[in-house]
Scaffold this active site. Structure first.
Site, PDB file in Angstrom:
ATOM      1  N   SER A 152      29.732  22.249  46.739  1.00 25.12           N
ATOM      2  CA  SER A 152      28.743  23.195  47.271  1.00 25.12           C
ATOM      3  C   SER A 152      27.339  22.593  47.157  1.00 25.12           C
ATOM      4  CB  SER A 152      28.888  24.534  46.542  1.00 25.12           C
ATOM      5  OG  SER A 152      28.196  25.545  47.229  1.00 25.12           O
ATOM      6  N   HIS A 156      36.014  29.238  48.097  1.00 24.05           N
ATOM      7  CA  HIS A 156      34.922  28.425  47.537  1.00 24.05           C
ATOM      8  C   HIS A 156      35.079  28.201  46.037  1.00 24.05           C
ATOM      9  CE1 HIS A 156      31.000  26.690  48.498  1.00 24.05           C
ATOM     10  NE2 HIS A 156      30.477  27.223  47.405  1.00 24.05           N
ATOM     11  N   ASP A 204      36.658  30.076  52.998  1.00 23.56           N
ATOM     12  CA  ASP A 204      35.444  30.009  52.182  1.00 23.56           C
ATOM     13  C   ASP A 204      34.399  30.926  52.826  1.00 23.56           C
ATOM     14  OD1 ASP A 204      32.932  29.209  51.175  1.00 23.56           O
ATOM     15  OD2 ASP A 204      33.629  27.159  50.834  1.00 23.56           O
TER      16      ASP A 204
END
Lengths: 292, 292
Positions: free
Chosen positions: B158, B269, B236
Protein backbone atom coordinates in the site's frame (compact mmCIF):
# COMPACT_ATOMS: atom_id res chain seq x y z
CA UNK A 1 -24.71 -23.60 5.32
CA UNK A 2 -23.57 -20.46 7.09
CA UNK A 3 -26.24 -17.81 6.98
CA UNK A 4 -29.22 -20.09 6.47
CA UNK A 5 -29.53 -20.89 10.14
CA UNK A 6 -28.59 -17.42 11.33
CA UNK A 7 -32.02 -16.88 12.87
CA UNK A 8 -31.79 -19.85 15.18
CA UNK A 9 -28.24 -19.41 16.43
CA UNK A 10 -27.82 -15.66 16.13
CA UNK A 11 -24.64 -16.27 14.15
CA UNK A 12 -23.44 -13.10 12.41
CA UNK A 13 -20.46 -12.87 10.07
CA UNK A 14 -18.24 -9.98 11.16
CA UNK A 15 -15.54 -10.24 8.51
CA UNK A 16 -14.30 -12.46 5.69
CA UNK A 17 -10.80 -12.32 4.19
CA UNK A 18 -9.64 -14.57 1.41
CA UNK A 19 -6.47 -16.31 2.56
CA UNK A 20 -4.42 -19.04 0.86
CA UNK A 21 -7.35 -19.82 -1.40
CA UNK A 22 -9.69 -20.30 1.58
CA UNK A 23 -11.49 -17.89 3.88
CA UNK A 24 -10.50 -16.39 7.19
CA UNK A 25 -13.77 -15.40 8.85
CA UNK A 26 -14.93 -13.93 12.12
CA UNK A 27 -18.35 -14.53 13.65
CA UNK A 28 -20.36 -13.27 16.58
CA UNK A 29 -23.06 -15.30 18.33
CA UNK A 30 -25.08 -15.33 21.52
CA UNK A 31 -23.71 -17.83 24.00
CA UNK A 32 -26.31 -19.31 26.33
CA UNK A 33 -23.60 -20.97 28.39
CA UNK A 34 -21.56 -17.81 28.94
CA UNK A 35 -24.59 -15.47 28.92
CA UNK A 36 -22.95 -12.96 26.59
CA UNK A 37 -22.16 -12.29 22.93
CA UNK A 38 -19.03 -14.13 21.84
CA UNK A 39 -16.74 -13.81 18.85
CA UNK A 40 -14.82 -16.61 17.24
CA UNK A 41 -12.66 -16.94 14.15
CA UNK A 42 -12.46 -19.76 11.64
CA UNK A 43 -10.31 -20.60 8.66
CA UNK A 44 -12.20 -22.49 5.99
CA UNK A 45 -9.79 -24.20 3.63
CA UNK A 46 -10.36 -24.30 -0.14
CA UNK A 47 -13.08 -26.89 -0.60
CA UNK A 48 -12.92 -29.30 -3.50
CA UNK A 49 -15.91 -31.49 -2.60
CA UNK A 50 -18.72 -29.64 -0.76
CA UNK A 51 -20.22 -32.98 0.29
CA UNK A 52 -17.07 -34.02 2.10
CA UNK A 53 -17.02 -33.33 5.85
CA UNK A 54 -14.11 -31.11 6.87
CA UNK A 55 -11.57 -32.19 9.47
CA UNK A 56 -11.52 -29.45 12.12
CA UNK A 57 -8.93 -28.28 14.64
CA UNK A 58 -9.89 -26.18 17.68
CA UNK A 59 -7.16 -23.77 18.77
CA UNK A 60 -7.27 -22.47 22.36
CA UNK A 61 -5.27 -19.31 22.97
CA UNK A 62 -3.34 -18.15 25.98
CA UNK A 63 -3.68 -15.38 28.55
CA UNK A 64 -4.59 -11.92 27.14
CA UNK A 65 -5.47 -13.35 23.72
CA UNK A 66 -8.73 -13.12 21.81
CA UNK A 67 -9.88 -15.21 18.84
CA UNK A 68 -7.68 -13.06 16.59
CA UNK A 69 -4.12 -13.65 17.84
CA UNK A 70 -3.62 -17.09 16.38
CA UNK A 71 -5.29 -16.23 13.07
CA UNK A 72 -3.07 -13.16 12.61
CA UNK A 73 0.25 -14.42 13.95
CA UNK A 74 0.70 -18.19 13.68
CA UNK A 75 0.79 -18.54 9.90
CA UNK A 76 -1.30 -21.70 10.21
CA UNK A 77 -3.59 -21.05 7.25
CA UNK A 78 -0.99 -22.02 4.63
CA UNK A 79 -0.70 -25.61 5.82
CA UNK A 80 -4.37 -25.82 6.86
CA UNK A 81 -5.25 -24.86 3.27
CA UNK A 82 -2.91 -27.50 1.90
CA UNK A 83 -4.26 -30.22 4.22
CA UNK A 84 -7.90 -29.13 3.94
CA UNK A 85 -8.25 -28.57 7.69
CA UNK A 86 -10.76 -26.10 9.13
CA UNK A 87 -9.38 -24.05 12.04
CA UNK A 88 -11.73 -22.90 14.80
CA UNK A 89 -10.41 -20.20 17.12
CA UNK A 90 -12.57 -19.26 20.12
CA UNK A 91 -12.03 -16.37 22.51
CA UNK A 92 -10.37 -16.96 25.90
CA UNK A 93 -13.15 -15.80 28.24
CA UNK A 94 -16.68 -14.42 28.27
CA UNK A 95 -16.74 -10.80 27.09
CA UNK A 96 -18.78 -7.67 27.65
CA UNK A 97 -19.30 -4.77 30.01
CA UNK A 98 -21.47 -6.92 32.28
CA UNK A 99 -18.81 -9.65 32.68
CA UNK A 100 -16.89 -9.62 35.99
CA UNK A 101 -13.16 -8.91 35.67
CA UNK A 102 -10.24 -9.03 38.11
CA UNK A 103 -10.47 -6.12 40.55
CA UNK A 104 -7.10 -4.79 39.35
CA UNK A 105 -7.76 -5.79 35.71
CA UNK A 106 -4.88 -8.30 36.10
CA UNK A 107 -3.97 -10.09 32.85
CA UNK A 108 -4.11 -13.52 34.52
CA UNK A 109 -7.66 -13.47 35.92
CA UNK A 110 -11.05 -12.55 34.51
CA UNK A 111 -11.33 -11.16 30.98
CA UNK A 112 -8.91 -12.92 28.62
CA UNK A 113 -8.13 -15.49 31.32
CA UNK A 114 -11.02 -17.96 31.54
CA UNK A 115 -8.68 -20.94 32.00
CA UNK A 116 -11.20 -23.24 30.27
CA UNK A 117 -12.91 -24.20 33.53
CA UNK A 118 -16.51 -24.07 34.77
CA UNK A 119 -16.32 -21.58 37.62
CA UNK A 120 -18.24 -22.41 40.81
CA UNK A 121 -17.43 -19.30 42.85
CA UNK A 122 -18.77 -15.76 43.08
CA UNK A 123 -18.57 -13.48 41.16
CA UNK A 124 -17.41 -15.76 38.34
CA UNK A 125 -19.75 -18.73 38.08
CA UNK A 126 -22.59 -17.00 36.26
CA UNK A 127 -20.47 -16.36 33.15
CA UNK A 128 -17.10 -18.14 33.39
CA UNK A 129 -18.17 -21.53 32.03
CA UNK A 130 -15.49 -21.82 29.38
CA UNK A 131 -15.15 -25.60 29.70
CA UNK A 132 -18.77 -26.16 28.71
CA UNK A 133 -18.51 -23.51 26.01
CA UNK A 134 -15.51 -25.19 24.35
CA UNK A 135 -16.59 -28.80 24.87
CA UNK A 136 -20.32 -28.47 24.18
CA UNK A 137 -21.85 -25.21 23.02
CA UNK A 138 -19.31 -24.14 20.40
CA UNK A 139 -18.90 -27.60 18.80
CA UNK A 140 -22.72 -27.92 18.60
CA UNK A 141 -22.87 -24.56 16.85
CA UNK A 142 -20.02 -25.49 14.49
CA UNK A 143 -21.68 -28.80 13.63
CA UNK A 144 -24.92 -27.02 12.92
CA UNK A 145 -23.38 -24.37 10.69
CA UNK A 146 -20.53 -26.21 8.96
CA UNK A 147 -20.00 -29.69 7.59
CA UNK A 148 -17.31 -31.06 9.91
CA UNK A 149 -16.18 -34.55 10.83
CA UNK A 150 -17.45 -36.07 14.05
CA UNK A 151 -14.18 -35.99 15.98
CA UNK A 152 -12.11 -32.82 16.11
CA UNK A 153 -8.48 -32.19 16.94
CA UNK A 154 -7.62 -29.71 19.69
CA UNK A 155 -4.52 -27.65 20.37
CA UNK A 156 -3.45 -24.56 22.24
CA UNK A 157 -0.75 -22.37 23.74
CA UNK A 158 0.13 -21.80 27.41
CA UNK A 159 -3.26 -21.38 29.21
CA UNK A 160 -4.75 -22.68 25.94
CA UNK A 161 -2.36 -25.62 25.96
CA UNK A 162 -3.67 -26.37 29.45
CA UNK A 163 -7.19 -26.08 28.04
CA UNK A 164 -6.50 -28.38 25.11
CA UNK A 165 -4.80 -31.06 27.22
CA UNK A 166 -7.35 -31.08 30.04
CA UNK A 167 -10.29 -31.09 27.61
CA UNK A 168 -8.79 -33.85 25.47
CA UNK A 169 -7.85 -36.00 28.47
CA UNK A 170 -11.39 -35.63 29.86
CA UNK A 171 -13.09 -36.31 26.52
CA UNK A 172 -10.92 -38.82 24.71
CA UNK A 173 -13.78 -40.03 22.55
CA UNK A 174 -14.73 -36.57 21.33
CA UNK A 175 -11.26 -35.63 20.08
CA UNK A 176 -8.92 -37.54 17.78
CA UNK A 177 -5.66 -35.88 18.87
CA UNK A 178 -4.28 -33.12 21.06
CA UNK A 179 -1.23 -30.89 20.86
CA UNK A 180 0.13 -27.96 22.82
CA UNK A 181 2.80 -25.30 22.84
CA UNK A 182 4.25 -24.51 26.26
CA UNK A 183 1.16 -25.74 28.14
CA UNK A 184 0.56 -25.15 31.85
CA UNK A 185 0.36 -28.84 32.75
CA UNK A 186 0.26 -28.64 36.52
CA UNK A 187 -1.79 -25.52 37.31
CA UNK A 188 -2.50 -26.75 40.85
CA UNK A 189 1.18 -26.19 41.58
CA UNK A 190 2.02 -22.82 39.94
CA UNK A 191 1.10 -19.19 40.47
CA UNK A 192 -1.05 -18.68 37.35
CA UNK A 193 -3.07 -21.82 38.01
CA UNK A 194 -3.44 -21.38 41.76
CA UNK A 195 -4.67 -17.80 41.35
CA UNK A 196 -7.21 -18.84 38.72
CA UNK A 197 -8.37 -21.97 40.54
CA UNK A 198 -8.68 -20.28 43.93
CA UNK A 199 -10.88 -17.64 42.32
CA UNK A 200 -12.90 -19.76 39.91
CA UNK A 201 -13.10 -23.06 41.83
CA UNK A 202 -12.53 -22.16 45.47
CA UNK A 203 -9.95 -23.31 47.99
CA UNK A 204 -10.71 -27.03 47.99
CA UNK A 205 -7.89 -28.45 45.92
CA UNK A 206 -9.86 -31.63 45.30
CA UNK A 207 -12.02 -29.52 42.97
CA UNK A 208 -8.96 -28.54 40.95
CA UNK A 209 -8.06 -32.06 39.87
CA UNK A 210 -10.51 -32.14 36.97
CA UNK A 211 -8.55 -29.27 35.40
CA UNK A 212 -4.98 -30.41 35.96
CA UNK A 213 -3.38 -32.30 33.05
CA UNK A 214 -1.00 -34.19 35.31
CA UNK A 215 -3.86 -35.37 37.53
CA UNK A 216 -6.05 -36.18 34.53
CA UNK A 217 -3.37 -38.24 32.84
CA UNK A 218 -2.94 -40.22 36.06
CA UNK A 219 -6.71 -40.78 36.25
CA UNK A 220 -7.54 -41.38 32.59
CA UNK A 221 -4.28 -42.27 30.94
CA UNK A 222 -4.14 -45.76 32.39
CA UNK A 223 -7.29 -46.82 30.55
CA UNK A 224 -7.57 -44.65 27.48
CA UNK A 225 -5.16 -42.99 25.10
CA UNK A 226 -5.29 -39.97 22.82
CA UNK A 227 -2.36 -39.11 20.51
CA UNK A 228 -0.45 -36.17 22.02
CA UNK A 229 2.30 -33.81 20.84
CA UNK A 230 3.82 -31.07 23.03
CA UNK A 231 6.44 -28.48 22.03
CA UNK A 232 8.36 -26.45 24.59
CA UNK A 233 10.91 -23.66 24.14
CA UNK A 234 13.87 -23.96 26.49
CA UNK A 235 14.29 -20.17 26.71
CA UNK A 236 10.67 -19.74 27.74
CA UNK A 237 10.62 -17.45 30.83
CA UNK A 238 7.66 -19.36 32.23
CA UNK A 239 8.99 -22.88 31.65
CA UNK A 240 9.91 -23.66 35.25
CA UNK A 241 7.88 -21.12 37.24
CA UNK A 242 4.51 -21.94 35.68
CA UNK A 243 5.02 -25.69 35.41
CA UNK A 244 5.00 -25.94 31.64
CA UNK A 245 5.29 -29.29 29.81
CA UNK A 246 7.89 -31.14 31.91
CA UNK A 247 5.70 -32.40 34.79
CA UNK A 248 3.32 -33.97 32.26
CA UNK A 249 6.17 -35.67 30.44
CA UNK A 250 7.25 -37.15 33.77
CA UNK A 251 3.76 -38.55 34.38
CA UNK A 252 3.63 -39.92 30.84
CA UNK A 253 6.99 -41.65 31.31
CA UNK A 254 5.89 -43.05 34.66
CA UNK A 255 2.64 -44.42 33.23
CA UNK A 256 4.05 -45.49 29.89
CA UNK A 257 1.57 -43.12 28.23
CA UNK A 258 2.71 -42.70 24.63
CA UNK A 259 3.15 -39.04 23.74
CA UNK A 260 5.78 -36.88 22.06
CA UNK A 261 7.44 -34.10 24.05
CA UNK A 262 9.89 -31.91 22.12
CA UNK A 263 12.20 -29.29 23.60
CA UNK A 264 13.68 -26.51 21.47
CA UNK A 265 16.82 -24.63 22.42
CA UNK A 266 16.58 -20.84 22.17
CA UNK A 267 12.82 -20.59 21.67
CA UNK A 268 10.66 -18.54 24.03
CA UNK A 269 6.95 -18.22 24.89
CA UNK A 270 6.01 -15.99 21.92
CA UNK A 271 4.06 -16.47 18.71
CA UNK A 272 7.41 -16.61 16.87
CA UNK A 273 7.86 -19.98 18.60
CA UNK A 274 4.36 -21.12 17.65
CA UNK A 275 4.81 -19.99 14.03
CA UNK A 276 8.07 -21.93 13.80
CA UNK A 277 6.48 -25.28 14.67
CA UNK A 278 2.76 -24.99 13.85
CA UNK A 279 3.25 -26.83 10.55
CA UNK A 280 4.28 -30.05 12.26
CA UNK A 281 1.31 -29.80 14.65
CA UNK A 282 -1.09 -29.49 11.73
CA UNK A 283 0.50 -32.47 9.97
CA UNK A 284 0.31 -34.47 13.22
CA UNK A 285 -3.40 -33.70 13.61
CA UNK A 286 -4.14 -34.28 9.92
CA UNK A 287 -2.92 -37.83 10.24
CA UNK A 288 -5.42 -38.53 13.04
CA UNK A 289 -8.26 -36.40 11.66
CA UNK A 290 -8.16 -38.16 8.32
CA UNK A 291 -8.28 -41.66 9.84
CA UNK A 292 -11.96 -41.12 10.73
CA UNK B 1 28.95 -7.33 14.79
CA UNK B 2 25.87 -6.02 16.53
CA UNK B 3 26.76 -4.54 19.87
CA UNK B 4 30.40 -3.73 19.20
CA UNK B 5 29.57 -0.46 17.48
CA UNK B 6 26.69 0.41 19.78
CA UNK B 7 28.51 3.51 21.05
CA UNK B 8 28.80 5.13 17.66
CA UNK B 9 25.31 4.42 16.34
CA UNK B 10 23.34 4.26 19.55
CA UNK B 11 21.92 0.94 18.42
CA UNK B 12 20.11 -0.87 21.24
CA UNK B 13 18.56 -4.33 21.02
CA UNK B 14 15.00 -4.18 22.36
CA UNK B 15 14.01 -7.82 21.87
CA UNK B 16 15.19 -11.07 20.32
CA UNK B 17 12.96 -14.06 19.57
CA UNK B 18 14.20 -17.24 18.00
CA UNK B 19 12.10 -17.93 14.91
CA UNK B 20 12.48 -20.65 12.27
CA UNK B 21 16.04 -21.27 13.40
CA UNK B 22 16.96 -17.59 12.96
CA UNK B 23 16.32 -14.49 15.07
CA UNK B 24 13.54 -11.96 14.99
CA UNK B 25 15.00 -8.84 16.59
CA UNK B 26 13.94 -5.29 17.33
CA UNK B 27 16.32 -2.38 17.65
CA UNK B 28 16.16 1.25 18.63
CA UNK B 29 18.60 3.89 17.38
CA UNK B 30 18.98 7.65 17.15
CA UNK B 31 18.14 8.92 13.69
CA UNK B 32 20.00 12.07 12.70
CA UNK B 33 17.88 12.39 9.58
CA UNK B 34 14.54 12.18 11.37
CA UNK B 35 15.80 13.84 14.58
CA UNK B 36 14.20 11.24 16.85
CA UNK B 37 14.67 7.75 18.24
CA UNK B 38 13.52 5.12 15.77
CA UNK B 39 12.72 1.43 16.07
CA UNK B 40 13.18 -1.15 13.40
CA UNK B 41 12.82 -4.92 13.21
CA UNK B 42 14.99 -7.46 11.45
CA UNK B 43 14.86 -11.15 10.80
CA UNK B 44 18.28 -12.75 10.70
CA UNK B 45 18.13 -16.14 9.00
CA UNK B 46 20.08 -19.14 10.29
CA UNK B 47 23.65 -18.48 9.21
CA UNK B 48 25.80 -21.30 7.93
CA UNK B 49 28.87 -19.27 6.92
CA UNK B 50 29.48 -16.14 9.04
CA UNK B 51 31.85 -14.79 6.38
CA UNK B 52 29.17 -14.84 3.72
CA UNK B 53 27.37 -11.52 3.17
CA UNK B 54 23.61 -11.85 3.66
CA UNK B 55 21.15 -10.92 0.94
CA UNK B 56 18.75 -8.37 2.48
CA UNK B 57 15.18 -7.32 1.75
CA UNK B 58 13.74 -4.02 3.03
CA UNK B 59 10.01 -4.17 3.73
CA UNK B 60 8.09 -0.88 3.82
CA UNK B 61 4.76 -1.03 5.60
CA UNK B 62 1.52 0.78 4.94
CA UNK B 63 -0.56 3.43 6.71
CA UNK B 64 -0.97 2.97 10.49
CA UNK B 65 1.73 0.28 10.65
CA UNK B 66 4.92 0.21 12.68
CA UNK B 67 7.99 -2.01 12.21
CA UNK B 68 6.08 -4.83 13.93
CA UNK B 69 3.09 -5.52 11.65
CA UNK B 70 4.93 -7.35 8.91
CA UNK B 71 7.10 -9.34 11.30
CA UNK B 72 4.04 -10.53 13.26
CA UNK B 73 1.53 -11.08 10.48
CA UNK B 74 3.10 -11.88 7.11
CA UNK B 75 4.65 -15.24 7.92
CA UNK B 76 7.71 -14.26 5.89
CA UNK B 77 10.34 -15.69 8.24
CA UNK B 78 9.77 -19.30 7.20
CA UNK B 79 10.81 -18.73 3.60
CA UNK B 80 13.40 -16.08 4.50
CA UNK B 81 15.01 -18.69 6.77
CA UNK B 82 14.98 -21.26 3.99
CA UNK B 83 16.45 -18.83 1.44
CA UNK B 84 18.90 -17.22 3.86
CA UNK B 85 17.47 -13.72 3.36
CA UNK B 86 17.69 -11.04 6.04
CA UNK B 87 14.49 -8.99 6.41
CA UNK B 88 14.71 -5.34 7.46
CA UNK B 89 11.47 -3.72 8.59
CA UNK B 90 11.57 0.01 9.33
CA UNK B 91 8.82 2.11 10.91
CA UNK B 92 6.50 4.21 8.71
CA UNK B 93 7.23 7.71 10.08
CA UNK B 94 9.32 9.55 12.64
CA UNK B 95 8.08 8.87 16.18
CA UNK B 96 7.96 10.62 19.52
CA UNK B 97 6.05 13.19 21.53
CA UNK B 98 7.91 16.03 19.80
CA UNK B 99 6.99 14.85 16.27
CA UNK B 100 4.18 16.79 14.55
CA UNK B 101 1.04 14.81 13.81
CA UNK B 102 -2.14 15.50 11.85
CA UNK B 103 -4.31 18.01 13.73
CA UNK B 104 -7.13 15.47 13.94
CA UNK B 105 -4.73 12.50 14.42
CA UNK B 106 -5.94 11.23 11.02
CA UNK B 107 -4.55 7.81 10.08
CA UNK B 108 -3.39 9.01 6.66
CA UNK B 109 -1.18 11.94 7.66
CA UNK B 110 1.58 12.44 10.20
CA UNK B 111 2.50 9.63 12.59
CA UNK B 112 2.33 6.25 10.84
CA UNK B 113 1.94 7.99 7.47
CA UNK B 114 5.32 9.34 6.38
CA UNK B 115 4.74 8.33 2.75
CA UNK B 116 8.50 7.82 2.25
CA UNK B 117 9.06 11.41 1.07
CA UNK B 118 11.35 14.25 2.19
CA UNK B 119 8.89 16.87 3.43
CA UNK B 120 9.59 20.50 2.48
CA UNK B 121 6.66 22.17 4.25
CA UNK B 122 5.89 23.33 7.76
CA UNK B 123 5.37 21.76 10.26
CA UNK B 124 6.65 18.54 8.70
CA UNK B 125 10.03 19.18 7.10
CA UNK B 126 12.13 19.14 10.25
CA UNK B 127 11.36 15.45 10.93
CA UNK B 128 9.48 13.87 8.03
CA UNK B 129 12.47 12.88 5.89
CA UNK B 130 11.53 9.26 5.42
CA UNK B 131 12.97 9.03 1.89
CA UNK B 132 16.47 9.87 3.11
CA UNK B 133 16.03 7.64 6.13
CA UNK B 134 15.12 4.59 4.04
CA UNK B 135 17.52 5.24 1.14
CA UNK B 136 20.55 6.47 3.08
CA UNK B 137 20.61 6.49 6.85
CA UNK B 138 19.12 3.09 7.61
CA UNK B 139 21.09 1.18 4.92
CA UNK B 140 24.32 2.82 6.17
CA UNK B 141 23.49 1.68 9.70
CA UNK B 142 22.61 -1.83 8.51
CA UNK B 143 25.84 -2.10 6.52
CA UNK B 144 27.82 -0.97 9.55
CA UNK B 145 26.17 -3.41 11.94
CA UNK B 146 25.49 -6.47 9.78
CA UNK B 147 27.26 -8.25 6.95
CA UNK B 148 24.92 -7.65 4.00
CA UNK B 149 25.36 -7.72 0.27
CA UNK B 150 25.87 -4.42 -1.56
CA UNK B 151 22.52 -4.32 -3.34
CA UNK B 152 19.31 -4.92 -1.42
CA UNK B 153 15.83 -5.89 -2.54
CA UNK B 154 12.90 -3.70 -1.54
CA UNK B 155 9.20 -4.42 -1.16
CA UNK B 156 6.13 -3.01 0.54
CA UNK B 157 2.37 -2.83 0.94
CA UNK B 158 0.00 0.00 0.00
CA UNK B 159 1.76 3.23 1.12
CA UNK B 160 4.83 1.00 1.55
CA UNK B 161 4.37 -0.41 -1.95
CA UNK B 162 4.42 3.19 -3.15
CA UNK B 163 7.58 3.70 -1.12
CA UNK B 164 9.28 0.59 -2.48
CA UNK B 165 8.44 1.36 -6.10
CA UNK B 166 9.37 5.06 -6.00
CA UNK B 167 12.60 4.36 -4.13
CA UNK B 168 13.59 1.52 -6.45
CA UNK B 169 12.73 3.47 -9.61
CA UNK B 170 14.81 6.43 -8.35
CA UNK B 171 17.76 4.28 -7.26
CA UNK B 172 17.96 1.42 -9.72
CA UNK B 173 21.64 0.81 -9.02
CA UNK B 174 21.18 0.53 -5.26
CA UNK B 175 18.47 -2.15 -5.40
CA UNK B 176 18.44 -5.44 -7.26
CA UNK B 177 14.67 -5.94 -7.42
CA UNK B 178 11.39 -4.44 -6.23
CA UNK B 179 8.00 -5.88 -5.41
CA UNK B 180 4.75 -4.57 -4.00
CA UNK B 181 1.36 -5.59 -2.69
CA UNK B 182 -1.49 -3.23 -3.62
CA UNK B 183 0.82 -0.22 -4.06
CA UNK B 184 -0.42 3.36 -4.44
CA UNK B 185 1.17 3.90 -7.87
CA UNK B 186 -0.30 7.25 -8.81
CA UNK B 187 -0.51 9.21 -5.53
CA UNK B 188 -0.72 12.51 -7.41
CA UNK B 189 -4.16 11.43 -8.57
CA UNK B 190 -5.81 9.91 -5.47
CA UNK B 191 -7.06 11.14 -2.12
CA UNK B 192 -4.41 9.52 0.10
CA UNK B 193 -1.55 10.78 -2.05
CA UNK B 194 -2.92 14.26 -2.63
CA UNK B 195 -3.53 14.82 1.06
CA UNK B 196 -0.01 13.66 1.95
CA UNK B 197 1.73 15.52 -0.88
CA UNK B 198 -0.16 18.79 -0.31
CA UNK B 199 0.91 18.67 3.31
CA UNK B 200 4.46 17.36 3.00
CA UNK B 201 5.47 18.83 -0.39
CA UNK B 202 3.19 21.82 -0.95
CA UNK B 203 0.75 22.65 -3.69
CA UNK B 204 3.14 22.69 -6.65
CA UNK B 205 2.41 19.38 -8.35
CA UNK B 206 5.74 19.51 -10.17
CA UNK B 207 7.31 18.71 -6.79
CA UNK B 208 5.18 15.57 -6.50
CA UNK B 209 6.62 13.86 -9.58
CA UNK B 210 9.70 12.52 -7.82
CA UNK B 211 7.36 10.48 -5.61
CA UNK B 212 4.89 9.13 -8.14
CA UNK B 213 5.67 5.66 -9.52
CA UNK B 214 3.85 6.29 -12.78
CA UNK B 215 5.80 9.49 -13.38
CA UNK B 216 9.07 7.87 -12.32
CA UNK B 217 8.62 4.91 -14.61
CA UNK B 218 8.01 7.32 -17.50
CA UNK B 219 11.16 9.28 -16.60
CA UNK B 220 13.51 6.43 -15.68
CA UNK B 221 11.99 3.33 -17.20
CA UNK B 222 13.04 4.20 -20.74
CA UNK B 223 16.73 4.01 -19.85
CA UNK B 224 17.08 1.67 -16.94
CA UNK B 225 15.30 -1.42 -15.69
CA UNK B 226 14.83 -3.05 -12.32
CA UNK B 227 13.00 -6.39 -12.00
CA UNK B 228 9.49 -5.74 -10.64
CA UNK B 229 6.63 -7.88 -9.29
CA UNK B 230 3.27 -6.46 -8.18
CA UNK B 231 0.33 -8.34 -6.64
CA UNK B 232 -3.14 -6.86 -6.38
CA UNK B 233 -6.31 -8.21 -4.81
CA UNK B 234 -9.41 -7.64 -6.91
CA UNK B 235 -11.67 -7.30 -3.85
CA UNK B 236 -9.41 -4.61 -2.37
CA UNK B 237 -11.67 -1.69 -1.33
CA UNK B 238 -8.96 0.79 -2.27
CA UNK B 239 -8.09 -0.69 -5.67
CA UNK B 240 -9.82 1.94 -7.81
CA UNK B 241 -10.21 4.87 -5.42
CA UNK B 242 -6.56 5.06 -4.35
CA UNK B 243 -5.03 4.24 -7.72
CA UNK B 244 -3.45 0.95 -6.80
CA UNK B 245 -1.36 -1.09 -9.26
CA UNK B 246 -3.32 -0.69 -12.50
CA UNK B 247 -2.08 2.76 -13.66
CA UNK B 248 1.51 1.56 -13.33
CA UNK B 249 0.79 -1.56 -15.36
CA UNK B 250 -0.61 0.69 -18.08
CA UNK B 251 2.58 2.78 -18.12
CA UNK B 252 4.70 -0.39 -18.18
CA UNK B 253 2.72 -1.75 -21.12
CA UNK B 254 2.98 1.58 -22.96
CA UNK B 255 6.76 1.78 -22.45
CA UNK B 256 7.44 -1.90 -22.92
CA UNK B 257 8.88 -1.95 -19.38
CA UNK B 258 9.16 -5.58 -18.37
CA UNK B 259 7.37 -6.24 -15.07
CA UNK B 260 4.92 -8.78 -13.68
CA UNK B 261 1.50 -7.60 -12.51
CA UNK B 262 -0.74 -10.26 -10.97
CA UNK B 263 -4.40 -9.85 -10.01
CA UNK B 264 -6.07 -12.16 -7.52
CA UNK B 265 -9.83 -12.68 -7.39
CA UNK B 266 -11.37 -12.40 -3.92
CA UNK B 267 -8.34 -11.01 -2.11
CA UNK B 268 -8.55 -7.72 -0.20
CA UNK B 269 -6.12 -5.16 1.26
CA UNK B 270 -5.31 -7.09 4.46
CA UNK B 271 -2.31 -8.97 5.76
CA UNK B 272 -4.17 -12.21 4.94
CA UNK B 273 -3.57 -11.23 1.29
CA UNK B 274 0.11 -10.48 1.93
CA UNK B 275 0.61 -13.74 3.85
CA UNK B 276 -0.93 -15.69 0.97
CA UNK B 277 1.61 -14.47 -1.59
CA UNK B 278 4.71 -13.37 0.33
CA UNK B 279 6.48 -16.64 -0.45
CA UNK B 280 6.57 -15.95 -4.18
CA UNK B 281 7.86 -12.42 -3.54
CA UNK B 282 10.72 -13.77 -1.44
CA UNK B 283 11.59 -16.34 -4.11
CA UNK B 284 11.46 -13.61 -6.77
CA UNK B 285 13.85 -11.40 -4.79
CA UNK B 286 16.14 -14.31 -3.88
CA UNK B 287 16.78 -14.94 -7.55
CA UNK B 288 17.99 -11.35 -8.04
CA UNK B 289 19.72 -11.00 -4.66
CA UNK B 290 21.78 -14.13 -5.22
CA UNK B 291 22.98 -13.05 -8.67
CA UNK B 292 25.27 -10.45 -7.06
Amino acid sequence: MVGTAAETTGLAELSANKCFGGWQKRYSHKSNVLKCDMQFSVFIPPISDPNEKLPALYWLSGLTCTDENFSAKAGAQRVAAELGIMLIMPDTSPRGDHIPDAADAAYDLGLGAGFYVNATQEPWHNHYQMYDYIVEELPALIKKEFRVKEKAAIAGHSMGGHGALTIALSNMKQYCSVSAFAPIVNPSDCQWGQKAFNNYLGENQKDWEAYDSCMLMRQQGKFLHIPMLVDQGLDDNFFHTQKLTKPLEEVALELGYEAEFRYHAGYDHSYFFIASFIESHLRFHAEHLLKQ
